[in-house]
Design an enzyme around this catalytic site. Structure first.
Site, PDB file in Angstrom:
ATOM      1  CG  HIS A  18      -1.920  -0.959   1.400  1.00 52.28           C
ATOM      2  ND1 HIS A  18      -2.056  -1.747   2.528  1.00 52.28           N
ATOM      3  CD2 HIS A  18      -2.920  -1.331   0.571  1.00 52.28           C
ATOM      4  CE1 HIS A  18      -3.093  -2.551   2.374  1.00 52.28           C
ATOM      5  NE2 HIS A  18      -3.631  -2.329   1.203  1.00 52.28           N
ATOM      6  NE  ARG A  91      -3.042  -7.054  -4.269  1.00 51.02           N
ATOM      7  CZ  ARG A  91      -3.861  -7.151  -3.245  1.00 51.02           C
ATOM      8  NH1 ARG A  91      -3.405  -7.522  -2.082  1.00 51.02           N
ATOM      9  NH2 ARG A  91      -5.142  -6.886  -3.380  1.00 51.02           N
TER      10      ARG A  91
HETATM   11  P1  ADP Z   1      -9.782  -3.271  -0.542  1.00 51.20           P
HETATM   12  O1  ADP Z   1     -10.514  -3.836   0.631  1.00 51.20           O
HETATM   13  O2  ADP Z   1     -10.462  -2.103  -1.197  1.00 51.20           O
HETATM   14  O3  ADP Z   1      -9.296  -4.284  -1.541  1.00 51.20           O
HETATM   15  P2  ADP Z   1      -7.090  -3.029   0.445  1.00 51.20           P
HETATM   16  O4  ADP Z   1      -6.757  -2.311   1.686  1.00 51.20           O
HETATM   17  O5  ADP Z   1      -6.923  -4.505   0.443  1.00 51.20           O
HETATM   18  O6  ADP Z   1      -8.537  -2.580   0.111  1.00 51.20           O
HETATM   19  O7  ADP Z   1      -6.293  -2.423  -0.790  1.00 51.20           O
HETATM   20  C1  ADP Z   1      -6.383  -1.068  -1.149  1.00 51.20           C
HETATM   21  C2  ADP Z   1      -5.702  -0.864  -2.490  1.00 51.20           C
HETATM   22  O8  ADP Z   1      -4.323  -1.185  -2.397  1.00 51.20           O
HETATM   23  C3  ADP Z   1      -6.264  -1.748  -3.621  1.00 51.20           C
HETATM   24  O9  ADP Z   1      -6.217  -1.024  -4.821  1.00 51.20           O
HETATM   25  C4  ADP Z   1      -5.279  -2.882  -3.669  1.00 51.20           C
HETATM   26  O10 ADP Z   1      -5.254  -3.491  -4.951  1.00 51.20           O
HETATM   27  C5  ADP Z   1      -3.989  -2.149  -3.385  1.00 51.20           C
HETATM   28  N1  ADP Z   1      -2.968  -3.049  -2.846  1.00 51.20           N
HETATM   29  C6  ADP Z   1      -3.052  -3.866  -1.778  1.00 51.20           C
HETATM   30  N2  ADP Z   1      -1.902  -4.559  -1.598  1.00 51.20           N
HETATM   31  C7  ADP Z   1      -1.068  -4.172  -2.597  1.00 51.20           C
HETATM   32  C8  ADP Z   1       0.270  -4.539  -2.997  1.00 51.20           C
HETATM   33  N3  ADP Z   1       0.959  -5.466  -2.329  1.00 51.20           N
HETATM   34  N4  ADP Z   1       0.806  -3.923  -4.088  1.00 51.20           N
HETATM   35  C9  ADP Z   1       0.084  -3.001  -4.769  1.00 51.20           C
HETATM   36  N5  ADP Z   1      -1.167  -2.622  -4.464  1.00 51.20           N
HETATM   37  C10 ADP Z   1      -1.746  -3.194  -3.396  1.00 51.20           C
END
Ligand code: ADP
Length: 160
Positions: A18, A91
């Protein structure tokens, strides 16, 4: 004029995956607001207040990043905030279909707000908050996958 991008998510808790998206977004947009959405369908480990605090600590070296939370629908929230864009991370292929659905719906709700996707940094392509919680529960070392404040908070949560 400085452009506002909203970076929405559950962030339960924030990971370096994130943070990488937030840092890269903050180089492009004048202001990035990380917004914690309380997704009712997921049982969270951290409260919204705890998640906000962890994100604030992890981003305190980024002057154009702020943190907030919302219970509204993302596009209602972004419209009210007069946001220019939404930023999200991608991802694996598995993220793609869900994100395509999400963005198509969001575009219908407000065609003025563009969604920008950034490919994950290779080293975080399999990283998710769920994997981190599972690993931390069993006291695995997650120090190279989450900010230091999150590592401490996880230890405290799981009494490790
Ligand atoms: P949600 O519940 O909306 O999926 P997350 O907190 O899991 O929320 O993720 C928020 C954003 O961050 C999403 O766009 C997700 O794809 C992105 N994200 C999560 N982990 C990663 C990562 N390891 N690399 C890149 N983007 C990520």
């Amino acid at each position: 004029m400085s452009k506002l991008a909203i970076c929405p998510g559950s962030f339960d808790p924030i990971t370096l995956g994130h943070l990488d998206i937030i840092q890269r977004g903050a180089k492009i947009f004048g202001h990035v607001e990380v917004t914690v959405f309380n997704n009712q369908s997921k049982a969270p480990l951290f409260s919204v207040e705890e998640r906000i605090k962890l994100i604030e600590e992890a981003t305190n070296d980024l002057p154009n990043v702020t943190v907030d939370s919302s219970d509204y629908l993302l596009m209602d929230y972004a419209t009210e905030k007069k946001a220019d864009a939404i930023i999200r991370g991608l991802r694996a292929v598995s993220d793609f279909e869900y994100e395509l659905q999400l963005t198509s719906m969001n575009k219908k709700l407000n065609p003025e707000i563009e969604t920008f996707y950034m490919m994950t940094n290779n080293q975080y392509s399999f990283l998710s908050s769920s994997i981190i919680k599972e690993a931390a529960k069993y006291n695995a070392n997650v120090s190279d996958l989450v900010p230091g404040v999150v590592e401490k908070a996880l230890k405290k949560k799981f009494n490790n």
